[in-house]
Design an enzyme around this catalytic site. Structure first.
Site, PDB file in Angstrom:
ATOM      1  N   LYS A  19       0.841  -1.213   0.000  1.00 35.40           N
ATOM      2  CA  LYS A  19       0.000   0.000   0.000  1.00 35.40           C
ATOM      3  C   LYS A  19       0.868   1.252   0.000  1.00 35.40           C
ATOM      4  CE  LYS A  19      -2.033  -1.092   3.908  1.00 35.40           C
ATOM      5  NZ  LYS A  19      -1.304  -2.343   4.213  1.00 35.40           N
ATOM      6  N   ARG A  93      -9.965   0.871   8.587  1.00 38.35           N
ATOM      7  CA  ARG A  93      -9.707  -0.552   8.836  1.00 38.35           C
ATOM      8  C   ARG A  93     -10.846  -1.224   9.574  1.00 38.35           C
ATOM      9  NH1 ARG A  93      -3.320  -1.592   9.496  1.00 38.35           N
ATOM     10  NH2 ARG A  93      -2.719   0.426   8.685  1.00 38.35           N
ATOM     11  N   ARG A 132      12.049  -5.478   4.820  1.00 43.26           N
ATOM     12  CA  ARG A 132      11.750  -4.038   4.737  1.00 43.26           C
ATOM     13  C   ARG A 132      12.676  -3.220   5.638  1.00 43.26           C
ATOM     14  NH1 ARG A 132       5.787  -1.758   5.522  1.00 43.26           N
ATOM     15  NH2 ARG A 132       5.888  -2.859   7.509  1.00 43.26           N
ATOM     16  N   ARG A 165      11.300  -1.684  11.260  1.00 48.50           N
ATOM     17  CA  ARG A 165      10.130  -1.362  12.088  1.00 48.50           C
ATOM     18  C   ARG A 165       9.971  -2.387  13.204  1.00 48.50           C
ATOM     19  NH1 ARG A 165       4.947   0.228   8.406  1.00 48.50           N
ATOM     20  NH2 ARG A 165       3.931  -1.120   9.922  1.00 48.50           N
ATOM     21  N   ARG A 176      -0.379  -9.361  13.226  1.00 45.45           N
ATOM     22  CA  ARG A 176      -0.999  -8.296  12.416  1.00 45.45           C
ATOM     23  C   ARG A 176      -1.872  -8.897  11.317  1.00 45.45           C
ATOM     24  NH1 ARG A 176       4.197  -5.316  10.629  1.00 45.45           N
ATOM     25  NH2 ARG A 176       2.839  -4.078   9.303  1.00 45.45           N
TER      26      ARG A 176
HETATM   27  P1  AP5 Z   1       4.848  -1.515   1.865  1.00 51.62           P
HETATM   28  O1  AP5 Z   1       4.524  -0.729   0.666  1.00 51.62           O
HETATM   29  O2  AP5 Z   1       5.570  -0.851   2.991  1.00 51.62           O
HETATM   30  O3  AP5 Z   1       3.531  -2.293   2.390  1.00 51.62           O
HETATM   31  P2  AP5 Z   1       2.270  -1.761   3.194  1.00 51.62           P
HETATM   32  O4  AP5 Z   1       1.083  -2.438   2.611  1.00 51.62           O
HETATM   33  O5  AP5 Z   1       2.271  -0.275   3.259  1.00 51.62           O
HETATM   34  O6  AP5 Z   1       2.591  -2.430   4.595  1.00 51.62           O
HETATM   35  P3  AP5 Z   1       2.530  -1.867   6.082  1.00 51.62           P
HETATM   36  O7  AP5 Z   1       3.218  -2.929   6.902  1.00 51.62           O
HETATM   37  O8  AP5 Z   1       3.053  -0.484   6.201  1.00 51.62           O
HETATM   38  O9  AP5 Z   1       1.005  -1.868   6.337  1.00 51.62           O
HETATM   39  P4  AP5 Z   1       0.299  -1.953   7.662  1.00 51.62           P
HETATM   40  O10 AP5 Z   1      -1.056  -1.744   7.204  1.00 51.62           O
HETATM   41  O11 AP5 Z   1       0.470  -3.175   8.480  1.00 51.62           O
HETATM   42  O12 AP5 Z   1       1.057  -0.863   8.564  1.00 51.62           O
HETATM   43  P5  AP5 Z   1       0.739   0.642   8.864  1.00 51.62           P
HETATM   44  O13 AP5 Z   1       2.008   1.373   8.858  1.00 51.62           O
HETATM   45  O14 AP5 Z   1      -0.375   1.139   8.025  1.00 51.62           O
HETATM   46  O15 AP5 Z   1       5.682  -2.793   1.389  1.00 51.62           O
HETATM   47  C1  AP5 Z   1       6.191  -3.725   2.310  1.00 51.62           C
HETATM   48  C2  AP5 Z   1       7.589  -4.187   1.853  1.00 51.62           C
HETATM   49  O16 AP5 Z   1       7.476  -4.877   0.621  1.00 51.62           O
HETATM   50  C3  AP5 Z   1       8.562  -3.025   1.587  1.00 51.62           C
HETATM   51  O17 AP5 Z   1       9.841  -3.454   1.953  1.00 51.62           O
HETATM   52  C4  AP5 Z   1       8.472  -2.802   0.063  1.00 51.62           C
HETATM   53  O18 AP5 Z   1       9.680  -2.286  -0.466  1.00 51.62           O
HETATM   54  C5  AP5 Z   1       8.198  -4.227  -0.433  1.00 51.62           C
HETATM   55  N1  AP5 Z   1       7.334  -4.248  -1.630  1.00 51.62           N
HETATM   56  C6  AP5 Z   1       6.256  -3.471  -1.906  1.00 51.62           C
HETATM   57  N2  AP5 Z   1       5.700  -3.819  -3.086  1.00 51.62           N
HETATM   58  C7  AP5 Z   1       6.442  -4.871  -3.548  1.00 51.62           C
HETATM   59  C8  AP5 Z   1       6.362  -5.688  -4.716  1.00 51.62           C
HETATM   60  N3  AP5 Z   1       5.407  -5.515  -5.655  1.00 51.62           N
HETATM   61  N4  AP5 Z   1       7.289  -6.668  -4.860  1.00 51.62           N
HETATM   62  C9  AP5 Z   1       8.247  -6.868  -3.922  1.00 51.62           C
HETATM   63  N5  AP5 Z   1       8.376  -6.119  -2.807  1.00 51.62           N
HETATM   64  C10 AP5 Z   1       7.478  -5.149  -2.618  1.00 51.62           C
HETATM   65  O19 AP5 Z   1       0.175   0.524  10.351  1.00 51.62           O
HETATM   66  C11 AP5 Z   1       1.032   0.210  11.432  1.00 51.62           C
HETATM   67  C12 AP5 Z   1       0.222   0.109  12.719  1.00 51.62           C
HETATM   68  O20 AP5 Z   1      -0.439   1.360  13.001  1.00 51.62           O
HETATM   69  C13 AP5 Z   1      -0.939  -0.900  12.693  1.00 51.62           C
HETATM   70  O21 AP5 Z   1      -0.496  -2.216  12.982  1.00 51.62           O
HETATM   71  C14 AP5 Z   1      -1.835  -0.326  13.799  1.00 51.62           C
HETATM   72  O22 AP5 Z   1      -1.294  -0.600  15.075  1.00 51.62           O
HETATM   73  C15 AP5 Z   1      -1.733   1.169  13.561  1.00 51.62           C
HETATM   74  N6  AP5 Z   1      -2.754   1.648  12.604  1.00 51.62           N
HETATM   75  C16 AP5 Z   1      -2.535   2.220  11.370  1.00 51.62           C
HETATM   76  N7  AP5 Z   1      -3.689   2.553  10.788  1.00 51.62           N
HETATM   77  C17 AP5 Z   1      -4.674   2.204  11.662  1.00 51.62           C
HETATM   78  C18 AP5 Z   1      -6.085   2.264  11.615  1.00 51.62           C
HETATM   79  N8  AP5 Z   1      -6.726   2.782  10.538  1.00 51.62           N
HETATM   80  N9  AP5 Z   1      -6.782   1.797  12.677  1.00 51.62           N
HETATM   81  C19 AP5 Z   1      -6.159   1.286  13.768  1.00 51.62           C
HETATM   82  N10 AP5 Z   1      -4.811   1.183  13.884  1.00 51.62           N
HETATM   83  C20 AP5 Z   1      -4.074   1.633  12.826  1.00 51.62           C
END
Ligand code: AP5
Length: 221
Positions: A19, A93, A132, A165, A176
């Site tokens: 994402k 979410r 990552r 992270r 997660r």
């Molecule tokens: P990346 O693009 O970073 O993936 P992502 O989908 O953004 O993954 P996240 O882990 O950031 O999502 P998340 O939803 O768990 O965490 P968030 O920060 O939102 O890609 C991942 C890796 O793969 C990278 O190394 C990238 O280079 C690689 N990659 C990407 N595309 C690729 C491809 N096509 N091929 C190969 N490699 C690839 O949330 C963190 C925490 O915050 C949550 O756990 C929760 O505690 C809290 N939180 C956030 N939002 C909310 C909410 N709305 N409600 C409640 N709690 C929340």
């Protein structure tokens, strides 16, 4: 190149679906903000604000931060003048978040054009998240095999040393993924019912995934 009509797009998908990677590209291409709930939370944690102190425990465990906190944070952000268009990454979410967002966007006259859900199998997610690295300054994510920085372990944008992270540790990733399956997967049905959902394959090269998203945007706008 910014498009004439500002795009308003939600990106759904499990942790590690790509994402953030895709949202960053779309934000550059369309000249609109990338609003990432996780990045906003991590900024608060880094600055040790009250919100950051409250959120940190949930995030480190891989649990969701309470809805009321998230709704306040994002509903304020999407109301700013620069958010006529936006890519929303990681919010909503839960159903209460989705309902609050749609009320807020209706009030602002900024309805969503499209909801893109990225599908990636769990085994690939674990591999993606274990490789990552994140820039703590600009929040850009790298992958040490698939999207490595030009200089080992240093951000291409600002030269900051990259970090892992805390919630990318394997057991936390598995937790997660369970939280996502229980609390968020159901949102797809909701956005499908309202006619906004497109489900795309999130595997393969990041450029290939971008092309799929571009085609879906073309078809929807
Ligand atoms: P990346 O693009 O970073 O993936 P992502 O989908 O953004 O993954 P996240 O882990 O950031 O999502 P998340 O939803 O768990 O965490 P968030 O920060 O939102 O890609 C991942 C890796 O793969 C990278 O190394 C990238 O280079 C690689 N990659 C990407 N595309 C690729 C491809 N096509 N091929 C190969 N490699 C690839 O949330 C963190 C925490 O915050 C949550 O756990 C929760 O505690 C809290 N939180 C956030 N939002 C909310 C909410 N709305 N409600 C409640 N709690 C929340």
């Amino acid at each position: 190149m910014p498009s004439e009509q500002p795009l308003r797009l939600l990106l759904l998908g499990p942790p590690g679906a790509g994402k953030g990677t895709q949202a960053r590209r779309l934000s550059e291409r369309h000249g609109i903000p990338h609003v990432a709930s996780g990045d906003l939370l991590r900024e608060h944690v880094q600055k040790e604000t009250e919100l950051g102190k409250e959120a940190k425990g949930y995030m480190d465990r891989g649990d969701y931060v309470p809805d009321d906190v998230m709704i306040r944070l994002i509903c304020e952000r999407v109301g700013r003048p620069d958010a006529e268009g936006f890519i929303l990454d990681g919010f909503p979410r839960t159903m209460p978040q989705a309902n609050a967002l749609s009320e807020r966007l209706e009030e602002l006259g900024r309805p969503v054009d499209l909801v893109v859900a990225l599908d990636v199998p769990s085994e690939l997610i674990v591999e993606r998240l274990s490789g990552r690295r994140l820039c703590p300054t600009c929040q850009r994510a790298y992958h040490m095999t698939y999207e490595p920085p030009a200089d080992d372990e240093v951000c291409d944008e600002d030269g900051t040393e990259l970090v892992t992270r805390p919630d990318d540790e394997a057991d936390t990733v598995r937790h997660r993924l369970r939280v996502y399956a229980e609390a968020t997967e159901g949102l797809r049905a909701h956005y499908d019912e309202v006619g906004l959902l497109v489900v795309l394959d999130g595997t393969g090269d990041p450029e290939d995934v971008s092309e799929r998203i571009d085609k879906a945007i073309e078809a929807a706008t």
